[in-house]
Design a protein around this motif. Structure first.
Motif, PDB file in Angstrom:
ATOM      1  N   ARG A 582      90.450  37.117 -17.448  1.00 50.97           N
ATOM      2  CA  ARG A 582      91.155  38.017 -16.366  1.00 50.97           C
ATOM      3  C   ARG A 582      90.177  38.254 -15.518  1.00 50.97           C
ATOM      4  O   ARG A 582      90.520  38.356 -14.165  1.00 50.97           O
ATOM      5  CB  ARG A 582      91.527  39.382 -16.809  1.00 50.97           C
ATOM      6  CG  ARG A 582      92.692  39.652 -17.724  1.00 50.97           C
ATOM      7  CD  ARG A 582      92.886  41.023 -18.320  1.00 50.97           C
ATOM      8  NE  ARG A 582      94.203  40.977 -19.230  1.00 50.97           N
ATOM      9  CZ  ARG A 582      94.215  41.937 -20.296  1.00 50.97           C
ATOM     10  NH1 ARG A 582      93.289  42.686 -20.657  1.00 50.97           N
ATOM     11  NH2 ARG A 582      95.414  41.718 -20.922  1.00 50.97           N
ATOM     12  N   ARG A 632      99.422  32.256 -13.284  1.00 52.62           N
ATOM     13  CA  ARG A 632     100.805  32.216 -13.418  1.00 52.62           C
ATOM     14  C   ARG A 632     101.212  31.637 -14.868  1.00 52.62           C
ATOM     15  O   ARG A 632     102.118  32.030 -15.493  1.00 52.62           O
ATOM     16  CB  ARG A 632     101.358  31.220 -12.551  1.00 52.62           C
ATOM     17  CG  ARG A 632     101.314  31.601 -11.304  1.00 52.62           C
ATOM     18  CD  ARG A 632     102.062  32.986 -10.828  1.00 52.62           C
ATOM     19  NE  ARG A 632     102.173  33.294  -9.412  1.00 52.62           N
ATOM     20  CZ  ARG A 632     102.966  32.764  -8.318  1.00 52.62           C
ATOM     21  NH1 ARG A 632     103.931  31.886  -8.543  1.00 52.62           N
ATOM     22  NH2 ARG A 632     102.728  33.049  -7.123  1.00 52.62           N
ATOM     23  N   LYS A 636      98.814  34.493 -19.090  1.00 51.67           N
ATOM     24  CA  LYS A 636      99.994  34.992 -19.933  1.00 51.67           C
ATOM     25  C   LYS A 636      99.853  34.574 -21.225  1.00 51.67           C
ATOM     26  O   LYS A 636     100.451  35.443 -22.147  1.00 51.67           O
ATOM     27  CB  LYS A 636     100.867  34.721 -18.790  1.00 51.67           C
ATOM     28  CG  LYS A 636     101.068  35.497 -17.531  1.00 51.67           C
ATOM     29  CD  LYS A 636     102.651  35.148 -16.925  1.00 51.67           C
ATOM     30  CE  LYS A 636     102.716  36.070 -15.591  1.00 51.67           C
ATOM     31  NZ  LYS A 636     101.625  36.082 -14.474  1.00 51.67           N
ATOM     32  N   GLU A 637      99.870  33.043 -21.320  1.00 48.28           N
ATOM     33  CA  GLU A 637     100.174  32.509 -22.450  1.00 48.28           C
ATOM     34  C   GLU A 637      98.926  33.289 -23.585  1.00 48.28           C
ATOM     35  O   GLU A 637      99.450  33.487 -24.778  1.00 48.28           O
ATOM     36  CB  GLU A 637      99.890  31.113 -22.379  1.00 48.28           C
ATOM     37  CG  GLU A 637     101.136  30.505 -21.862  1.00 48.28           C
ATOM     38  CD  GLU A 637     101.299  28.964 -21.964  1.00 48.28           C
ATOM     39  OE1 GLU A 637     102.242  28.546 -21.354  1.00 48.28           O
ATOM     40  OE2 GLU A 637     100.336  28.493 -22.251  1.00 48.28           O
ATOM     41  N   GLU A 639      97.504  35.989 -23.521  1.00 52.76           N
ATOM     42  CA  GLU A 639      97.648  37.393 -23.685  1.00 52.76           C
ATOM     43  C   GLU A 639      98.717  37.805 -24.753  1.00 52.76           C
ATOM     44  O   GLU A 639      98.399  38.312 -25.305  1.00 52.76           O
ATOM     45  CB  GLU A 639      98.054  38.158 -22.356  1.00 52.76           C
ATOM     46  CG  GLU A 639      96.999  38.199 -21.483  1.00 52.76           C
ATOM     47  CD  GLU A 639      97.371  38.902 -20.008  1.00 52.76           C
ATOM     48  OE1 GLU A 639      98.666  38.545 -19.850  1.00 52.76           O
ATOM     49  OE2 GLU A 639      96.624  39.490 -19.304  1.00 52.76           O
ATOM     50  N   ASN A 640      99.485  36.694 -24.840  1.00 54.65           N
ATOM     51  CA  ASN A 640     100.588  36.809 -26.202  1.00 54.65           C
ATOM     52  C   ASN A 640      99.815  36.470 -27.630  1.00 54.65           C
ATOM     53  O   ASN A 640     100.579  36.431 -28.535  1.00 54.65           O
ATOM     54  CB  ASN A 640     101.526  35.575 -25.936  1.00 54.65           C
ATOM     55  CG  ASN A 640     102.327  36.084 -24.512  1.00 54.65           C
ATOM     56  OD1 ASN A 640     102.495  37.277 -24.209  1.00 54.65           O
ATOM     57  ND2 ASN A 640     102.981  34.949 -23.880  1.00 54.65           N
TER      58      ASN A 640
END
Length: 890
Positions: A582, A632, A636-637, A639-640
């Protein structure tokens, strides 16, 4: 007016013919005809006919040159006084004047001989010989001076001719020589000033203080001498003017003759010329003197700048080496003292630097000619001062954090030891009764309250608070203590559960096995080790008794704690990965919005240096593409993966191709760094940095992508340590191999772009498989060019690039770039097509050598690797290439 200054045109001056002038056979009395024509008188002179022609010509030429051009253009009036002479003398005079007079003639008056017979002869002679005299002007024969007065006013004639004009021949000669001397003085002075001015204009300004001081002193002395010469010349002119005007000053009735008035005008003109020359020279000197003084100021400033800069650089170097943040409270306190000493030591140089920068700015305000040299130095001084101050503050902050951390860790460690001691000191037999169990519970609850006093109730929060300053060693220590805190907390939790059961229901007494006396000491003893406490805890929390069942229960508990530890460690790593990802995305965004986009801001365009115009893509490379991918997709990946750490490896495997964008970025990095070195200190970047409130300059942020791609492999290695022999280990190993392969590819491509001298296109050679440095010997057996250097003591140092189609041999060169670190380049030397080579895997006598041969061993290259492992890796890759070619042929 008199044209005396033009000596090149009129070389004759009075001094040249002074003897001839003193003979007084011709005079310029200063009288004028009625129309202003100058009068030249030839007085009675016994030896007139004996005067040499050159002397006569020089005197007449000189006399005709004295009147102004305007007066001379009217024509001269000649008066020949031969009253006491014979006709032969008159004839001789007219003949000589007619043949040698250089000026325009208007009239010729002849005062004929006064004796009767000579007068008669003259009357006849003038009629007979008039044409022989070749004069185109009238010759008027006069019997007496009274006849002359009918043509010329008495006031314009000397006393010898019955006039009233005052004329002294010696004084006339004296005035003429004085005027001409003054004119020469003025000319010489002007030439000296001009020569000095030219010398000043052509003088190169020195580069050091001493030479500049010497030059300033020399020029000032020369200037003073020339000013003295000027004063003397002005004084000379003023005295001469007074002498010429003396008759008028002496008697109010006296008047100056037209020639004397012209002399006055000449001297006044020369004085005016001298005044103009002096003013022009003073103006030029003022500018030159100012420039010399400014040059001396600049040299002093540069000298002081070099001294201060050297001191500050040493200070910054000392500070940069001050990287230790301590590993204990005592060490940190000593480091703080050292930092304080360094700060005090730097106070004087910093004050000098600030004072020098202020002095430089004053020079700029005073319109110094070297503004472009002074301003960057002022900026540099202030930057170094700010850097030192900011770095000092940063050091204090870090050391303050470190001190707080170590104090907390010490307190936490002491709390853990005290807790373990408390648990170990609670005698089992006393806890079997309800009262004993309740007493033990109260002791535990009181002790657990102290955890809140030490702010240790949330170990995770405590750890994250200091995460930014942790070195690997301190981090490991902190992790150990945090883990110890969690373990001790868990011990207390389990002990409380057991004690609550005992307090609620009486059980049969158990044989006491406490390893220490039953009495609880007033303070914790550091001698009680954690393993003893854990052993006791296992006995206390297991089933009653000491049989195998109790041991199995203990084993299950330990196994459960280990699994819990592994799970928590993986969680820490995942959290660290996500948090740093981040931050990384935010940093990329700040670079693009705060720097790249600002290059198109019309309000800042004027601050962008010319060398940076239209070079945004060179400076930032494909940074926007990297930002888009991470913001993008990748962030996100991962964070999963918070709830499912096992999915992390798949993220890297899935995005293997996307991560290749780092190769392009790293290939551009040398060009970006070169451009930054050229433009990095511009006001544009300083303004952008100020707006973003970044502590570090742009080049530090442009290094982030390179640092990030290497960070992934470290995190994956940590994950692997926590996942040995568990589910998902194989995928993690594959993910790590993928990232390492990307890093290798990036590294190889960085070397590849440094190849020079290869005439072909390296992109046509196929994929770059390997690159590295080796010792190389050659054994060529081709015709008359047979070369055999196997016996050479020193092998060639070559850097090899292995492609699928070609093997390149290059020579590595290292060059300094603008004072920065050395950059490598690879000069192309030779190439071998992989379709025509063979290999010999082992060379007798050295297990690190192998052979690559070409065209049936016509050319043999013996290659020595730095290790057997490296040799085997290269042989493996070469064998794959050759095998692939063979299969392609089938």
């Amino acid at each position: 007016t008199d044209e005396i200054m033009q000596q090149e045109i009129r070389p004759l001056v009075a001094v040249d013919i002074i003897e001839q002038l003193h003979r007084q056979f011709a005079i310029l009395s200063g009288g004028r005809g009625k129309d202003g024509a100058p009068i030249i008188t030839f007085p009675e002179f016994a030896g007139f006919s004996e005067i040499p022609d050159d002397d006569f010509l020089n005197v007449v030429t000189y006399l005709t040159s004295i009147p102004s051009l305007e007066a001379a253009s009217i024509g001269f009036i000649i008066i020949i006084d031969r009253r006491r002479d014979k006709w032969s003398a008159v004839k001789a005079s007219l003949t000589r004047i007619a043949g040698a007079f250089p000026g325009n003639l208007q009239l010729v008056f002849v005062l004929r001989p006064s004796r009767f017979i000579q007068r008669a002869i003259a009357d006849i002679g003038i009629k007979l010989y008039r044409d022989d005299f070749k004069m185109k002007v009238p010759i008027i024969m006069l019997n007496s001076v009274s006849d002359l007065h009918g043509y010329i006013d008495k006031s314009q004639l000397t006393r010898e001719l019955g006039g009233t004009l005052e004329y002294g021949h010696s004084q006339w000669i004296h005035h003429r020589t004085a005027i001409e001397n003054f004119a020469m003085t003025v000319k010489t002075t002007a030439q000296m000033l001009q020569t000095f001015g030219t010398d000043l204009a052509e003088t190169e300004l020195p580069n050091d203080v001493q030479c500049t001081e010497e030059l300033l002193s020399s020029h000032t002395d020369h200037h003073s001498k020339l000013k003295d010469e000027l004063k003397l010349a002005v004084k000379q002119g003023a005295t001469l003017l007074t002498c010429i005007r003396e008759p008028v000053t002496r008697s109010a009735n006296s008047k100056l003759s037209p020639d004397e008035l012209e002399n006055v005008a000449t001297v006044e003109r020369l004085l005016a010329q001298l005044d103009e020359t002096e003013k022009a020279f003073d103006q030029f000197w003022t500018k030159h003197h100012l420039k010399l003084e400014q040059c001396l100021q600049l040299r002093h400033f540069e000298h002081d700048f070099r001294e201060v800069k050297l001191t500050l650089d040493n200070l910054m170097e000392t500070q940069a080496g001050f990287a230790d943040i301590g590993d204990s409270v005592t060490r940190v306190e000593n480091l703080l003292k050292e930092q304080k000493h360094l700060e005090e030591k730097g106070q004087e140089p910093l004050e000098k630097a600030q004072s020098l920068a202020l002095h430089g700015e004053q020079l700029i305000q005073n319109n110094h000619y070297a503004v472009d040299s002074i301003r960057p130095k002022c900026v540099e001084l202030r930057r170094i001062c700010d850097d030192f101050t900011n770095e000092t503050k940063k050091k204090y902050d870090i050391l303050g954090k470190s001190l707080e951390l170590h104090k907390q860790l010490d307190k936490a460690s002491q709390w853990c030891e005290a807790g373990i001691y408390l648990l170990a000191s609670q005698a089992v037999d006393k806890c079997q009764s309800q009262e004993g169990a309740e007493t033990a519970l109260v002791e535990i609850e009181k002790f657990l309250v102290t955890a809140k006093e030490h702010q240790l109730s949330n170990p995770k929060e405590f750890y994250n608070q200091f995460d930014m300053i942790l070195t690997p060693e301190i981090k490991a220590n902190a992790q150990r203590i945090v883990q110890k805190l969690e373990d001790v907390q868990e011990m207390f939790d389990r002990r409380q559960v057991s004690l609550k059961k005992l307090a609620a229901k009486q059980t049969r007494p158990v044989q006491p096995v406490a390893p220490h006396p039953e009495s609880s000491p007033k303070r914790a003893s550091p001698k009680i080790t954690r393993p003893a406490a854990v052993e006791y805890l296992g006995q206390f929390c297991g089933a009653p008794g000491r049989g195998p069942a109790a041991q199995n229960g203990n084993h299950a508990l330990v196994q459960g704690l280990i699994e819990k530890c592994i799970s928590k460690s993986q969680g820490h790593i995942i959290n660290e990965l996500i948090e740093t990802e981040r931050v990384y995305v935010e940093e990329l965004q700040s670079i693009i919005e705060g720097y790249a986009s600002e290059m198109d801001n019309p309000n800042l365009v004027h601050l962008i240096p010319s060398a940076l115009q239209n070079k945004k893509e060179i400076l930032f490379g494909n940074l926007p593409e990297i930002y888009y991918f991470h913001n993008r997709i990748f962030l996100k990946e991962i964070e999963n993966c918070i709830e499912n750490p096992e999915l992390l490896a798949r993220c890297f495997l899935k995005r293997k191709e996307d991560l290749q964008i780092y190769e392009k970025y790293c290939q551009n990095k040398p060009r970006s760094e070169a451009l930054w070195r050229q433009c990095g200190d511009s006001i544009f970047f300083q303004e952008c940095q100020r707006k973003l409130d970044h502590k570090l300059s742009l080049d530090a942020y442009l290094l982030k992508p390179v640092q990030r791609i290497t960070k992934y492999q470290l995190l994956l290695k940590e994950m692997l340590k926590c996942s040995k022999n568990s589910e998902g280990t194989a995928e993690l190993e594959e993910a790590l191999a993928t990232v390492l392969d990307i890093i290798k590819s990036v590294n190889d491509s960085m070397h590849q772009i440094a190849i020079t001298g290869y005439e072909g296109d390296v992109s046509e050679l196929g994929k770059l498989l390997m690159q590295g440095s080796f010792n190389v010997w050659t054994d060529h057996k081709k015709g008359h060019n047979k070369v055999k250097d196997l016996a050479r003591f020193k092998p060639m140092q070559r850097h090899l690039f292995l492609y699928t189609k070609m093997l390149l041999f290059c020579k590595k060169r290292e060059e300094n770039t603008d004072g920065h670190e050395k950059t490598a380049s690879y000069s192309f030397k030779n190439s071998l097509k992989m379709s025509t080579v063979g290999i010999t895997e082992n060379v007798k006598g050295d297990n690190k050598k192998f052979e690559i041969w070409y065209n049936g061993r016509e050319e043999v290259y013996i290659i020595q690797a730095s290790s057997v492992e490296l040799k085997n890796t290269w042989i493996s890759e070469i064998r794959k290439v050759l095998t692939g070619q063979l299969e392609a042929c089938r």
